[in-house]
Design a protein around this motif. Structure first.
Motif, PDB file in Angstrom:
ATOM      1  N   ASP A 124      33.488  37.722  38.229  1.00  5.39           N
ATOM      2  CA  ASP A 124      33.268  36.413  37.608  1.00  5.39           C
ATOM      3  C   ASP A 124      32.658  35.490  38.645  1.00  5.39           C
ATOM      4  OD1 ASP A 124      33.503  34.372  35.578  1.00  5.39           O
ATOM      5  OD2 ASP A 124      35.181  33.568  36.728  1.00  5.39           O
ATOM      6  N   ILE A 242      42.421  35.285  35.904  1.00  5.79           N
ATOM      7  CA  ILE A 242      41.048  35.794  35.921  1.00  5.79           C
ATOM      8  C   ILE A 242      41.051  37.286  36.227  1.00  5.79           C
ATOM      9  CG2 ILE A 242      38.816  35.642  37.080  1.00  5.79           C
ATOM     10  CD1 ILE A 242      39.449  33.243  35.313  1.00  5.79           C
ATOM     11  N   ALA A 245      42.080  39.397  33.263  1.00  3.44           N
ATOM     12  CA  ALA A 245      41.004  39.506  32.275  1.00  3.44           C
ATOM     13  C   ALA A 245      39.908  40.444  32.752  1.00  3.44           C
ATOM     14  CB  ALA A 245      40.430  38.130  31.972  1.00  3.44           C
ATOM     15  N   SER A 251      34.667  41.356  32.477  1.00  3.83           N
ATOM     16  CA  SER A 251      33.969  40.093  32.665  1.00  3.83           C
ATOM     17  C   SER A 251      34.718  39.004  31.924  1.00  3.83           C
ATOM     18  CB  SER A 251      32.525  40.173  32.159  1.00  3.83           C
ATOM     19  OG  SER A 251      32.506  40.410  30.752  1.00  3.83           O
ATOM     20  N   ILE A 252      34.356  37.753  32.209  1.00  3.32           N
ATOM     21  CA  ILE A 252      34.923  36.606  31.516  1.00  3.32           C
ATOM     22  C   ILE A 252      33.804  35.994  30.682  1.00  3.32           C
ATOM     23  CG2 ILE A 252      36.116  34.400  31.742  1.00  3.32           C
ATOM     24  CD1 ILE A 252      37.679  36.676  32.954  1.00  3.32           C
ATOM     25  N   ARG A 254      31.755  33.377  29.194  1.00  7.40           N
ATOM     26  CA  ARG A 254      31.679  31.951  29.447  1.00  7.40           C
ATOM     27  C   ARG A 254      30.731  31.282  28.463  1.00  7.40           C
ATOM     28  NH1 ARG A 254      35.877  30.629  32.834  1.00  7.40           N
ATOM     29  NH2 ARG A 254      35.869  31.867  34.745  1.00  7.40           N
TER      30      ARG A 254
END
Length: 347
Positions: A124, A242, A245, A251-252, A254
């Motif tokens: 991230d 984070i 996840a 991945s996050i 966004r």
């Protein structure tokens, strides 16, 4: 490191009474027992990067980049080094995104000297956190997360890492401040540490006195590029969410509007849109360059970082309601938030 140079002049007058031990004050007689307990979970990370790959943005810890040392069919490559720590017996390792994000090859060195290849599980950019995985063929020692909310200014911490690619090293200090913003990104909320942190410490942990990770060492501010006792760590309460996840999804996701933004020159509330990507969510919603975003979902937007944080924190596909000032005309506008591209630089 930042182009600006910082000079700090201090004057200290200490009254004799301050030097006397105070009731309840517990200064560690030695950090050795704590070091022995956590050292097996600290790793060094060496990476091979294709020459010309993105370098970490100041004020991240500089990676120890050598001159191009070898040439392959893809061109020259650079060597770099950082740190990490094992969080599961199966070999999942936490580090910084700026350590491994551009790596063509990653080698992890364990505390016993064993070197193993690693692969990226997830990363991230906005929080500069990443997860890599090694397969050691055995259960590995690991460390556990602590609660950064319980840490106070003045509490002892132990920082670990691989400074200058010399191998695992430890430094001690205190938490100097909480919630520091250093202009590094929209999620600035660092613990400031006075334990010496140097190039190569990126991705290493800071521990409380119980051996729990309360921060991920990420940045320094320094006029020289080396430690001047001003280091910054991502608090564990942010990092652990984070990391969980990233382990689960890689991945996050966004939120993204597809705009370039700037604070208003007058310092007034609101954020000016200085550019609109033609195929982005903002363009599809009818936003224009020069528009000023005053609020998102009735929450005031006071500066560019607040706007980036608000948009990046919502899932792609969400409908956000904006309050816009366009040449003095105030009106509302709804936009369907898109997914943020991998590269930073717009919102």
């Amino acid at each position: 490191m930042p182009a600006r140079r910082r000079a700090i002049i201090t004057a200290l007058v200490v009254a004799p009474a301050i030097l006397r031990p105070q009731r309840g004050f517990a200064m560690p007689s030695s950090f050795a027992p704590l070091v022995r307990r956590v050292a097996p979970a600290i790793v060094g990370i060496s990476v091979t990067q294709v020459a010309g790959a993105r370098k970490p943005s100041p004020p991240h810890l500089p990676r120890r980049n050598a001159q191009p040392q070898e040439f392959t069919g893809g061109g020259a490559v650079n060597k770099a080094a950082g740190s990490g720590f094992i969080v599961t017996a199966s070999g999942i390792i936490v580090t910084n995104n700026h350590v491994v994000g551009d790596a063509a090859r990653i080698i992890v060195t364990l505390d016993d000297g064993q070197r193993l290849p690693a692969r990226i599980i997830g990363a991230d950019q906005l929080t500069d956190l990443a997860v890599v995985k090694i397969d050691a063929g055995r259960n590995l020692p690991f460390v556990r997360w602590g609660n950064s909310a319980h840490m106070a200014v003045g509490d002892w911490i132990l920082a670990a890492g691989n400074p200058f690619d010399l191998g695992t090293s430890f430094t001690a200090g205190i938490i100097s401040a909480r919630g520091r913003e250093i202009g590094d990104g929209p999620f600035d909320h660092f613990l400031q540490l006075d334990a010496p942190i140097n190039p190569g410490n990126s991705g290493g942990p800071s521990f409380d006195m119980n051996g729990h990770v309360i921060g991920v060492n990420t940045a320094i501010v320094s006029p020289s590029g080396g430690s001047v006792g001003i280091g910054f760590a991502v608090p564990s309460n942010m990092a652990r969410r984070i990391i969980a996840a990233l382990i689960a999804h890689g991945s996050i996701p966004r939120g993204w509007l597809g705009v370039s933004v700037a604070d208003l020159p007058s310092g007034a509330a609101g954020v000016e849109l200085t550019g609109i990507e033609s195929d982005g969510p903002a363009a599809r919603a009818g936003l224009e360059p020069g528009d000023v975003i005053l609020a998102i979902n009735r929450l005031p937007v006071n500066d560019a970082s607040a706007l980036i944080r608000a948009v990046a924190s919502v899932p792609p596909g969400s409908i956000e309601h904006l309050r816009i000032n366009r040449n003095g005309r105030i009106f509302g506008l709804s936009v369907v938030v898109g997914r943020r591209p991998a590269e930073l630089g717009s919102d």
